[in-house]
Scaffold this active site. Sequence first.
Site, PDB file in Angstrom:
ATOM      1  N   ASN A 112     -10.185  -0.834  -6.925  1.00 44.13           N
ATOM      2  CA  ASN A 112      -8.694  -1.221  -6.350  1.00 44.13           C
ATOM      3  C   ASN A 112      -7.574   0.297  -6.595  1.00 44.13           C
ATOM      4  OD1 ASN A 112      -8.507  -3.801  -7.376  1.00 44.13           O
ATOM      5  ND2 ASN A 112      -9.206  -3.870  -9.237  1.00 44.13           N
ATOM      6  N   GLY A 162      -6.060   1.278  -9.971  1.00 46.97           N
ATOM      7  CA  GLY A 162      -5.583   1.686 -10.328  1.00 46.97           C
ATOM      8  C   GLY A 162      -5.836   3.675 -11.444  1.00 46.97           C
ATOM      9  N   ASP A 163      -7.649   3.342 -11.259  1.00 41.93           N
ATOM     10  CA  ASP A 163      -7.423   4.809 -11.255  1.00 41.93           C
ATOM     11  C   ASP A 163      -6.599   6.037 -10.673  1.00 41.93           C
ATOM     12  OD1 ASP A 163      -9.459   3.952 -13.326  1.00 41.93           O
ATOM     13  OD2 ASP A 163     -10.993   3.651 -11.752  1.00 41.93           O
ATOM     14  N   GLN A 186       3.416   6.681  -3.463  1.00 39.16           N
ATOM     15  CA  GLN A 186       3.354   6.146  -5.072  1.00 39.16           C
ATOM     16  C   GLN A 186       4.864   6.458  -5.558  1.00 39.16           C
ATOM     17  OE1 GLN A 186       1.972   8.759  -8.134  1.00 39.16           O
ATOM     18  NE2 GLN A 186       0.742   7.094  -8.744  1.00 39.16           N
ATOM     19  N   ARG A 236       0.294  -5.783 -12.419  1.00 44.02           N
ATOM     20  CA  ARG A 236      -1.437  -5.508 -12.779  1.00 44.02           C
ATOM     21  C   ARG A 236      -1.651  -4.678 -13.474  1.00 44.02           C
ATOM     22  NH1 ARG A 236      -4.152  -5.878  -6.955  1.00 44.02           N
ATOM     23  NH2 ARG A 236      -5.277  -3.845  -6.770  1.00 44.02           N
ATOM     24  N   GLY A 237      -2.606  -4.432 -14.134  1.00 42.99           N
ATOM     25  CA  GLY A 237      -3.529  -2.971 -14.248  1.00 42.99           C
ATOM     26  C   GLY A 237      -2.761  -1.832 -15.041  1.00 42.99           C
ATOM     27  N   GLU A 238      -3.220  -0.107 -15.125  1.00 41.24           N
ATOM     28  CA  GLU A 238      -2.372  -0.002 -16.071  1.00 41.24           C
ATOM     29  C   GLU A 238      -1.529   1.036 -15.450  1.00 41.24           C
ATOM     30  OE1 GLU A 238      -3.049   4.158 -18.332  1.00 41.24           O
ATOM     31  OE2 GLU A 238      -4.575   2.270 -18.957  1.00 41.24           O
ATOM     32  N   ASP A 239      -0.937   1.475 -14.247  1.00 42.42           N
ATOM     33  CA  ASP A 239       0.630   1.960 -14.093  1.00 42.42           C
ATOM     34  C   ASP A 239       1.272   1.266 -13.783  1.00 42.42           C
ATOM     35  OD1 ASP A 239       0.925   5.031 -12.688  1.00 42.42           O
ATOM     36  OD2 ASP A 239       1.216   3.869 -11.049  1.00 42.42           O
ATOM     37  N   SER A 240       0.825   0.451 -13.091  1.00 43.27           N
ATOM     38  CA  SER A 240       2.168  -0.712 -12.675  1.00 43.27           C
ATOM     39  C   SER A 240       2.664  -1.057 -14.202  1.00 43.27           C
ATOM     40  CB  SER A 240       1.007  -1.739 -11.201  1.00 43.27           C
ATOM     41  OG  SER A 240       1.120  -1.473 -10.251  1.00 43.27           O
TER      42      SER A 240
END
Length: 417
Positions: free
Chosen positions: A66, A68-69, A294, A310-314
């Site tokens: 995905n 995220g990283d 972004q 979802r994920g971390e940044d979002s």
Amino acid sequence: MSENYRQPVSAAVFNYKELPDICTLKRRPHSSLRVKKSDERPYNACIQIFFKPMLNIDLFCDVIDNFGDAGVCWRLARLLTKEKGCRVRLFINRPETLQALAPNLNSSNLPQTLGNIAVMHWDECLKCIPGDVVIETFGCRLPDEFEKKIAAKSPQPLWINLEYLSAEDWVEGCHCLPSPHPSLSVQKYFFFPGVTKKTGGIMIENDLLTAQNAFEQHRSEFLQNLGLQQSVFTVFVFCYPEAPLEHFYEALSKDAREVNVLIPKSAAADKWLKLCEDNLPETIHTRVLPMVPQENFDQLLWCADSLIIRGEDSFVRAQLAAKPFIWNIYPQTESTHIKKLKAFASRLTSSYGELQPLWLEMNIAWNERPEEIPRLWPQWRNSTEELSICSQSWRNDLLAIRSLSENLCKFIELKLK
């Protein structure tokens, strides 16, 4: 600081009348000037100018799947260069993933410099001397040879492991703790993002609120360009393909009210469109959105009334957007993700008050008991105004912790003294 990056100290004379009333002047990309006005000579004052060496940071990103990283690393690199005056080398194993977030990047032609960020393929680090600070993200393992270079360099770089965001209690006790290397004479520090003052906080741009307020003036135009009406309830859906979209579709179908569904182009979008192929109610208006850089992603959140992310940044951006949101958390074995979800929900209690149980119930439904979504959705939508007020209160709590980039730089400054 490395001798390779030191800048000379110099002095200059400026006309006092022409000086802006600021304490820092930018002269070159690699230096900043600190200015002190003389009180004794009001005109043609002698100004002492000192070159402050630019901090050189190596940032390592091991993309697993995905976005995220890559998303977290790219946002951190942008903040460190734009707001903190650092110079960053971003070593990444899958630059093509980053290119989706930074379209100006040509992933097949590295290294490439964007601003003060040098994007390099992961293996290129073996040819490089470590910078002043080395940051590995999410416990990614650095190449053995580069670790040896860190240990051998003098002065020794500050080595930091930037961990995943978590609201669990144990994070506060581990934040900023050192860990000795098992075989080399060097240690690295664990830096934990979080949502309390005893953690590193989350990434927040200095101009975030100004940008959001400016966007609000054009929200109607933004939706009109998508062929949608501002008066219709809008939900932004950015979820994993495995998300219970069929239950969400059932919830919207049973609701007689109109709804705009914005969903980025993805496997999840394909799944949603397939659900909509047969017997699509006239009340559901779907728009599949292209991938955006972004720096434009926040606008997709700001234009909506409610979010599914979802994920971390979002996840972080949804909190900063101060909108009601459902978190499609990344699934883990032994229901570890549910524990993390509940830990985060407990932090919301003071801001969400009596609506905190609704937030938790809806988020548990989305991640563990999807059959409950059709029952909960009307209450969730009906509570939008109250949930938005709670979300704004929560954002104020996050702003009080300050940005992760600022907290990280303060930690670096402390350790490099």
